[in-house]
Design a protein around this motif. Structure first.
Motif, PDB file in Angstrom:
ATOM      1  N   ASN A  51       0.876  -1.285   0.069  1.00 53.42           N
ATOM      2  CA  ASN A  51      -0.115   0.096  -0.007  1.00 53.42           C
ATOM      3  C   ASN A  51       0.746   1.313  -0.122  1.00 53.42           C
ATOM      4  O   ASN A  51       0.622   2.276  -0.837  1.00 53.42           O
ATOM      5  N   ARG A  52       1.767   1.185   0.895  1.00 49.78           N
ATOM      6  CA  ARG A  52       2.728   2.601   0.966  1.00 49.78           C
ATOM      7  C   ARG A  52       3.263   2.494  -0.072  1.00 49.78           C
ATOM      8  O   ARG A  52       3.913   3.640  -0.728  1.00 49.78           O
ATOM      9  N   SER A  53       3.967   1.584  -0.821  1.00 46.50           N
ATOM     10  CA  SER A  53       4.990   1.611  -1.831  1.00 46.50           C
ATOM     11  C   SER A  53       4.171   1.957  -3.158  1.00 46.50           C
ATOM     12  O   SER A  53       4.841   2.893  -3.816  1.00 46.50           O
ATOM     13  N   LEU A  54       2.892   1.575  -3.216  1.00 52.85           N
ATOM     14  CA  LEU A  54       2.008   2.017  -4.258  1.00 52.85           C
ATOM     15  C   LEU A  54       1.766   3.508  -4.259  1.00 52.85           C
ATOM     16  O   LEU A  54       2.097   4.080  -5.348  1.00 52.85           O
ATOM     17  N   VAL A  55       1.668   4.094  -3.010  1.00 54.89           N
ATOM     18  CA  VAL A  55       1.546   5.639  -2.852  1.00 54.89           C
ATOM     19  C   VAL A  55       2.934   6.263  -3.548  1.00 54.89           C
ATOM     20  O   VAL A  55       2.800   7.102  -4.049  1.00 54.89           O
ATOM     21  N   ALA A  56       4.005   6.005  -2.721  1.00 55.41           N
ATOM     22  CA  ALA A  56       5.322   6.224  -3.247  1.00 55.41           C
ATOM     23  C   ALA A  56       5.305   6.362  -4.740  1.00 55.41           C
ATOM     24  O   ALA A  56       5.880   7.279  -5.215  1.00 55.41           O
ATOM     25  N   ALA A  57       5.104   5.038  -5.260  1.00 52.74           N
ATOM     26  CA  ALA A  57       5.501   5.181  -6.885  1.00 52.74           C
ATOM     27  C   ALA A  57       4.602   5.883  -7.683  1.00 52.74           C
ATOM     28  O   ALA A  57       5.151   6.558  -8.688  1.00 52.74           O
ATOM     29  N   HIS A  58       3.447   6.397  -7.130  1.00 54.21           N
ATOM     30  CA  HIS A  58       2.324   7.243  -7.772  1.00 54.21           C
ATOM     31  C   HIS A  58       3.052   8.726  -7.567  1.00 54.21           C
ATOM     32  O   HIS A  58       2.934   9.462  -8.522  1.00 54.21           O
ATOM     33  N   ARG A  61       5.887   8.910  -9.926  1.00 52.25           N
ATOM     34  CA  ARG A  61       5.393   8.962 -11.473  1.00 52.25           C
ATOM     35  C   ARG A  61       4.886  10.605 -11.597  1.00 52.25           C
ATOM     36  O   ARG A  61       5.009  10.976 -12.710  1.00 52.25           O
ATOM     37  N   ASP A  62       4.140  11.243 -10.692  1.00 50.30           N
ATOM     38  CA  ASP A  62       3.449  12.575 -10.669  1.00 50.30           C
ATOM     39  C   ASP A  62       4.814  13.500 -10.683  1.00 50.30           C
ATOM     40  O   ASP A  62       4.355  14.506 -11.435  1.00 50.30           O
TER      41      ASP A  62
END
Length: 78
Positions: A51-58, A61-62
């Motif tokens: 979950n946290r890594s998904l936020v970090a990756a987003h 990317r932004d």
């Protein structure tokens, strides 16, 4: 575990865990990453469940890092 001191702790393997860092050290690591990572490099983020890594990756990317990825399911699935 080597603490983050403003440079990649493991230049040979180009991996780093922020697990044992203080919030301030994590912030400094992200600032370092943004300043030093090549935007076309692949960046893989891991956390316990993904979950946290998904936020970090987003977020990365932004910020213009098109090859920032989260490992699905995190370390638990891996």
């Amino acid at each position: 575990m080597q603490r983050f001191r403003g440079e990649m702790p493991c230049p040979e393997c180009e991996t780093f865990s922020a697990r044992d860092l203080t919030p301030e050290e994590r912030f400094e690591f992200v600032r370092w990453l943004v300043g030093h990572a090549v935007k076309q490099s692949a960046l893989f983020f891991f956390c316990a469940r993904g979950n946290r890594s998904l936020v970090a990756a987003h977020i990365l990317r932004d910020m213009g890092y098109p090859h920032a990825y989260s490992v699905a399911g995190g370390m638990q699935a891996w």
